[in-house]
Design an enzyme around this catalytic site. Structure first.
Site, mmCIF file in Angstrom:
data_model
loop_
_atom_site.group_PDB
_atom_site.id
_atom_site.type_symbol
_atom_site.label_atom_id
_atom_site.label_comp_id
_atom_site.label_asym_id
_atom_site.label_seq_id
_atom_site.Cartn_x
_atom_site.Cartn_y
_atom_site.Cartn_z
ATOM 1 C CG HIS A 20 -2.132 -0.803 1.111
ATOM 2 N ND1 HIS A 20 -3.392 -0.252 1.070
ATOM 3 C CD2 HIS A 20 -2.305 -2.135 0.977
ATOM 4 C CE1 HIS A 20 -4.292 -1.212 0.933
ATOM 5 N NE2 HIS A 20 -3.655 -2.372 0.875
ATOM 6 C CG ASP A 115 -4.381 3.051 2.006
ATOM 7 O OD1 ASP A 115 -3.403 2.487 1.516
ATOM 8 O OD2 ASP A 115 -5.537 2.570 1.967
HETATM 9 C C1 U2F Z 1 -1.459 -6.315 -0.608
HETATM 10 O O1 U2F Z 1 -0.627 -6.937 -1.554
HETATM 11 P P1 U2F Z 1 0.710 -7.787 -1.655
HETATM 12 O O2 U2F Z 1 1.857 -6.985 -1.232
HETATM 13 O O3 U2F Z 1 0.631 -9.139 -1.013
HETATM 14 O O4 U2F Z 1 0.706 -8.099 -3.241
HETATM 15 P P2 U2F Z 1 0.631 -7.207 -4.536
HETATM 16 O O5 U2F Z 1 -0.454 -6.187 -4.506
HETATM 17 O O6 U2F Z 1 0.580 -8.160 -5.649
HETATM 18 O O7 U2F Z 1 2.003 -6.434 -4.548
HETATM 19 C C2 U2F Z 1 3.228 -7.085 -4.482
HETATM 20 C C3 U2F Z 1 4.263 -6.075 -5.000
HETATM 21 O O8 U2F Z 1 5.550 -6.481 -4.581
HETATM 22 C C4 U2F Z 1 6.405 -6.573 -5.715
HETATM 23 C C5 U2F Z 1 5.490 -6.802 -6.887
HETATM 24 C C6 U2F Z 1 4.259 -5.981 -6.504
HETATM 25 O O9 U2F Z 1 4.430 -4.630 -6.909
HETATM 26 O O10 U2F Z 1 6.128 -6.388 -8.075
HETATM 27 N N1 U2F Z 1 7.342 -7.704 -5.559
HETATM 28 C C7 U2F Z 1 8.583 -7.576 -6.095
HETATM 29 O O11 U2F Z 1 8.937 -6.552 -6.689
HETATM 30 N N2 U2F Z 1 9.462 -8.603 -5.946
HETATM 31 C C8 U2F Z 1 9.130 -9.754 -5.297
HETATM 32 O O12 U2F Z 1 9.985 -10.624 -5.229
HETATM 33 C C9 U2F Z 1 7.825 -9.901 -4.776
HETATM 34 C C10 U2F Z 1 6.940 -8.840 -4.930
HETATM 35 C C11 U2F Z 1 -2.669 -7.185 -0.385
HETATM 36 F F1 U2F Z 1 -2.259 -8.388 0.149
HETATM 37 C C12 U2F Z 1 -3.415 -7.381 -1.685
HETATM 38 O O13 U2F Z 1 -4.533 -8.194 -1.467
HETATM 39 C C13 U2F Z 1 -3.838 -6.041 -2.270
HETATM 40 O O14 U2F Z 1 -4.433 -6.227 -3.523
HETATM 41 C C14 U2F Z 1 -2.613 -5.141 -2.394
HETATM 42 C C15 U2F Z 1 -2.963 -3.752 -2.898
HETATM 43 O O15 U2F Z 1 -3.909 -3.118 -2.075
HETATM 44 O O16 U2F Z 1 -1.897 -5.044 -1.154
#
Ligand code: U2F
Length: 445
Positions: A20, A115
């Site tokens: 976020h 946010d």
């Molecule tokens: C929460 O999300 P998460 O952090 O679990 O997952 P994503 O929204 O998919 O974001 C992961 C980000 O981390 C980056 C990837 C994404 O931009 O490119 N990343 C990376 O660069 N290298 C890695 O090895 C692993 C990840 C929540 F859990 C979700 O349900 C929501 O949709 C989201 C947005 O509100 O936030």
């Protein structure tokens, strides 16, 4: 110092969990470039600030707020726990630091950006008598079901049948109760995060503007319904296409990918919060080993301890496991053929921008809804039978996406979305124009 010499002061309240704070900081950096006479005070927890702020920025300064955790707190595995503690301390932890920042700089706040989870942003902005801009970091459909929670509850009740379709909402007939985030029709409604979600809809209708990390053409019917509910609903993403982050490939993922055939590799990452439970990790490993597809896995935790014994050695010629990967660049790499994901919103957007079909195993929040939308509405990915990873299910999904004619169809369906996403961020594209409107709101003219 550039920060305190600015004439306008924008306060930013980040949500320090999941992905976020990073897209919020991306937006703030863009706004900072567009509003040279403005300083931005970015409030989040120490842990979140130290991972989000990769470098010192001229006019954007991080400030740490209390994370709300009791002394000696030990994380027991439920990602909602620290969030609920944090929210019990909010908004007091934010307003306390905000007062200190104003006193320390002598610059009153001219605009509040938070946010979109922070329903309390409406009251803080009223008290300060400034515009409130909220950033929604997930997809439009997830926002819509939070905003229309009461209508959904009236129609399907609480704790009702999981397979009931939401066919009373336009463009939702493929979505079932089971796909909804926790807190809409089931869950502990009084828990701090879920209670906040329920307040979010009415609060956001008081926002001067809502910015969203998406683009106009993705889920257009839902976007248009949201526009009717709010003063200003501005899609300004995808964030990954408009920000200029540096690529950290210290584990050599991109070189490794270049040694593989086009569209042959499965990239695996379940986001920043969690990995699947042990029996599902076992199943996925067995599927990878038996199907022999090359794989690149960004793994949270300790692969030596958590993956089956001997797996790393047996698959060392086929697979690469790293603690962190340059995901966006990986998904843009031609060797990647499928993304095995948890269906987090940023991952969905990055998959679209890379043109890579998805296999989704959702865990919490919006991930189930994103998975179902990817599968049944946009049609560029798959959920798993029963919603969890089994050896057979994973093998079937990998073969389908990497080897079959249906896999090609998934790729054909994602390509037009990719084009629309890129169009949105071209000069005069919809996200670029929406961003200009947002700049006017933030700079108050
Ligand atoms: C929460 O999300 P998460 O952090 O679990 O997952 P994503 O929204 O998919 O974001 C992961 C980000 O981390 C980056 C990837 C994404 O931009 O490119 N990343 C990376 O660069 N290298 C890695 O090895 C692993 C990840 C929540 F859990 C979700 O349900 C929501 O949709 C989201 C947005 O509100 O936030």
């Amino acid at each position: 110092q550039a920060y305190s010499n600015a004439s306008k002061h924008v306060a930013v309240l980040a949500f320090p969990y999941g992905t976020h704070a990073a897209p919020l900081l991306n937006l703030i950096c863009q706004l900072s470039d567009a509003c040279p006479d403005t300083m931005f005070s970015f409030l989040s927890t120490q842990q979140s600030n130290s991972s989000t702020f990769q470098m010192k920025l001229d006019k954007v300064k991080p400030f740490n707020v209390w994370d709300g955790l009791p002394e000696g707190y030990v994380f027991k595995g439920n990602p909602r726990d620290p969030v609920d503690y944090f929210l019990k301390a909010a908004p007091g932890n934010f307003t306390e630091v905000l007062d200190e920042v104003v006193a320390g700089t002598g610059k009153p706040i001219d605009c509040l950006i938070t946010d979109a989870f922070y329903a309390f942003g409406a009251d803080i902005a009223d008290e300060l008598n400034v515009p409130w801009v909220a950033l929604w970091t997930a997809g439009p459909r997830a926002l819509f079901v939070h905003v229309d929670t009461d209508i959904i509850r009236q129609q399907v009740g609480t704790n009702g049948p999981q397979d009931k379709a939401l066919d009373f909402l336009p463009d939702f007939s493929a979505i079932r109760v089971a796909d909804l985030p926790d807190g809409i029709t089931s869950g502990e409604f009084d828990a701090p995060l879920l209670a906040l979600f329920h307040k979010m809809g009415p609060a956001l209708s008081r926002a001067t503007a809502i910015a969203a990390n998406s683009y106009e053409d993705l889920d257009n019917t839902v976007v248009n319904m949201l526009k009717l509910r709010f003063n200003m609903y501005l899609n300004v993403g995808p964030s990954n296409l408009v920000s200029s982050s540096t690529v950290n490939d210290s584990h050599g993922c991109l070189d490794w990918l270049s040694k593989h055939e086009p569209a042959s590799v499965a990239y695996i990452s379940f986001g920043t919060v969690m990995e699947p439970p042990p029996q599902e990790l076992q199943a996925l490993c067995e599927a990878l080993e038996e199907s022999e597809f090359p794989f690149l896995w960004s793994f949270r935790g300790s692969p030596e301890k958590q993956l089956p014994s001997g797996f790393l050695e047996r698959t060392s010629s086929k697979g690469k496991i790293v603690p962190w990967a340059p995901q966006q660049k990986i998904l843009e790499h031609p060797s990647v053929g499928v993304f095995v994901s948890h269906g987090g919103w940023n991952s969905v957007l990055e998959s679209i921008c890379g043109g890579v079909p998805m296999i989704c195993r959702p865990f919490f929040g919006d991930q189930g809804l994103n998975t179902r939308t990817v599968e049944a509405i946009w049609g560029f990915g798959l959920g798993l039978e029963g919603g969890t990873l089994t050896k057979e299910g994973a093998m079937k999904a990998l073969k389908l996406t990497l080897r079959s004619q249906q896999g090609k169809q998934l790729r054909d369906r994602i390509r037009p979305q990719k084009e629309l996403a890129y169009n949105a961020v071209k000069p005069n594209g919809s996200s670029v124009e929406n961003f200009k409107t947002l700049v006017k709101v933030v700079s108050n003219n």
